[in-house]
Design a protein around this motif. Structure first.
Motif, PDB file in Angstrom:
ATOM      1  N   ASN A  30       0.537  -1.093   0.345  1.00 22.35           N
ATOM      2  CA  ASN A  30       0.470   0.165  -0.058  1.00 22.35           C
ATOM      3  C   ASN A  30       0.966   1.476  -0.268  1.00 22.35           C
ATOM      4  O   ASN A  30       1.123   1.840   1.016  1.00 22.35           O
ATOM      5  CB  ASN A  30      -1.582   0.448   1.023  1.00 22.35           C
ATOM      6  N   SER A  32       1.020   4.106  -1.370  1.00 27.91           N
ATOM      7  CA  SER A  32       0.947   5.710  -1.983  1.00 27.91           C
ATOM      8  C   SER A  32       1.471   6.260   0.077  1.00 27.91           C
ATOM      9  O   SER A  32       0.715   7.422   0.990  1.00 27.91           O
ATOM     10  CB  SER A  32      -0.408   5.577  -1.303  1.00 27.91           C
ATOM     11  N   ARG A  53      -2.327   2.071 -12.675  1.00 22.74           N
ATOM     12  CA  ARG A  53      -1.957   1.400 -11.455  1.00 22.74           C
ATOM     13  C   ARG A  53      -1.293   0.339 -12.166  1.00 22.74           C
ATOM     14  O   ARG A  53      -0.836   0.166 -12.700  1.00 22.74           O
ATOM     15  CB  ARG A  53      -3.820   0.573 -11.847  1.00 22.74           C
ATOM     16  N   THR A  87      -0.274   2.443  -7.501  1.00 20.58           N
ATOM     17  CA  THR A  87      -0.896   1.243  -6.656  1.00 20.58           C
ATOM     18  C   THR A  87      -0.781   0.068  -7.336  1.00 20.58           C
ATOM     19  O   THR A  87      -1.021  -0.282  -8.272  1.00 20.58           O
ATOM     20  CB  THR A  87      -1.864   1.570  -6.387  1.00 20.58           C
TER      21      THR A  87
END
Length: 378
Positions: A30, A32, A53, A87
């Motif tokens: 994850n 971010s 993505r 991501t």
């Protein structure tokens, strides 16, 4: 920002990320994450926000494979102050594990982390980007890709798909697979059903094996249900996590079909061309860091995992000289057969074969001579 300053920041940030940021793999999944105070990064005021993505060929349970994809995303986020965020998604979450190239090509995702030999049905020469039977070990593969013209050849191949690619992980030499019964001779291979992809699968087929290409999350169920009799995946660490030892107790070596397996970052050309130059350089640097990091992590983990497996009922077996010699001959015959009918494969194969002769001559002197002596009594 001047190019020299940018590259200094990239290298410094990569080193800090590898040695100073003690994050778990769940954090990599994850990514971010904005840059820490003091972390080298590009100027936020001049840079756009971009969200991508990344599809992968790996289930989340494979902490090194999927974690490497996450590491790329995390590094990119840190070195851009969170302005370029990618991501990662596990196999099947966005596209199936063996369809990452299609997902990138079609624009379903902007990028993917996968292995080129999953796509040899599109172009058999793509296998050289990952690994081929009796080919390069990890060090030699990196030398060919980065310094021997291999990456340029691979990028030319991928241009036909609207994709640009970069090395982004290496497993090192793999193991030779899990079998439910001993494989002592060529006769024992006849009619066997085995999960094995790429040109290695084609060599096995020439030896009488019925081969299938399955994504990582499909291997255990196929072996448990009897759909296949044998399977190869990576090495002790990831094989243990897939639970293959619970079904097949004979563990063979060496993995002659994958002596140095490269995973790669595939990026949509359309998406790549929209990136600022700084972001392109950062993404390339993150892929290179991941390429080195994955190999180190596998080398550190595999010995410990093999020890654990051998404490159970796993029986470690070496392929017989009969099988190895037959497989090597079939591999060279296969390459020659494909080259006769495929001009693109022939071009890559001839360049690869020429480089192989050169680097093997050198490694016989500097690497093999040392290994013969230093490792003889281990």
């Amino acid at each position: 920002m001047h190019r020299r300053t940018l590259m200094q920041s990239i290298v410094a940030g990569s080193i800090v990320a590898l040695t100073g940021c003690h994050r778990t793999d769940s954090q990599f999944q994850n990514p971010s994450i904005s840059a820490k105070e003091g972390m080298p990064a590009i100027s936020a005021s001049a840079s756009p926000y971009i969200r991508w993505r990344m599809a992968t060929s790996w289930p989340k349970s494979l902490e090194i494979a999927f974690g490497t994809a996450g590491k790329i995303c995390q590094l990119v986020g840190m070195m851009t102050n969170g302005r370029f965020a990618i991501t990662p998604y596990a196999a099947g979450e966005v596209v199936p594990g063996l369809e990452v190239l299609h997902g990138v090509r079609s624009g379903t995702v902007e990028c993917g982390h996968t292995a080129s030999y999953y796509y040899t049905d599109r172009n058999p020469a793509l296998a050289f980007g990952t690994s081929v039977p009796f080919g390069f070990n990890a060090q030699q593969q990196n030398a060919w890709l980065y310094g021997g013209g291999g990456l340029e050849l691979m990028q030319r191949l991928y241009a036909d798909f609207g994709v640009i690619t970069f090395p982004a992980g290496n497993t090192g030499a793999q193991m030779g697979g899990w079998f439910q019964k001993p494989i002592q001779s060529l006769a024992d291979l006849q009619g066997l059903k085995m999960r094995i992809p790429g040109l290695g699968g084609q060599v096995m087929a020439r030896l009488g094996v019925e081969t299938l290409t399955l994504a990582g999350d499909e291997v255990f169920p196929a072996l448990a249900s009897g759909k296949i009799d044998a399977a190869e995946w990576v090495g002790p660490h990831e094989d243990e996590r897939l639970g293959l030892y619970k079904i097949a107790s004979y563990y063979y070596y060496p993995g002659w079909w994958e002596p140095g397996t490269t995973y790669e970052l595939q990026v949509s050309r359309a998406a790549w061309n929209k990136l600022p130059g700084e972001y392109q350089e950062i993404l390339k640097a993150a892929a290179m860091v991941a390429n080195m990091d994955m190999l180190a992590r596998y080398e550190a983990a595999n010995g410990e995992a093999l020890y654990r497996l051998l404490l159970g009922n796993v029986q470690l077996k070496e392929y017989s000289p009969e099988i190895l010699q037959a497989a090597r001959q079939e591999a060279w015959d296969l390459y020659a057969d494909i080259a006769r009918g495929n001009a693109t494969f022939k071009q890559v194969y001839e360049q690869w074969r020429s480089y192989r002769k050169q680097i093997l001559q050198w490694h016989r002197i500097n690497e093999l001579s040392f290994a013969r002596f230093a490792f003889a009594k281990v």
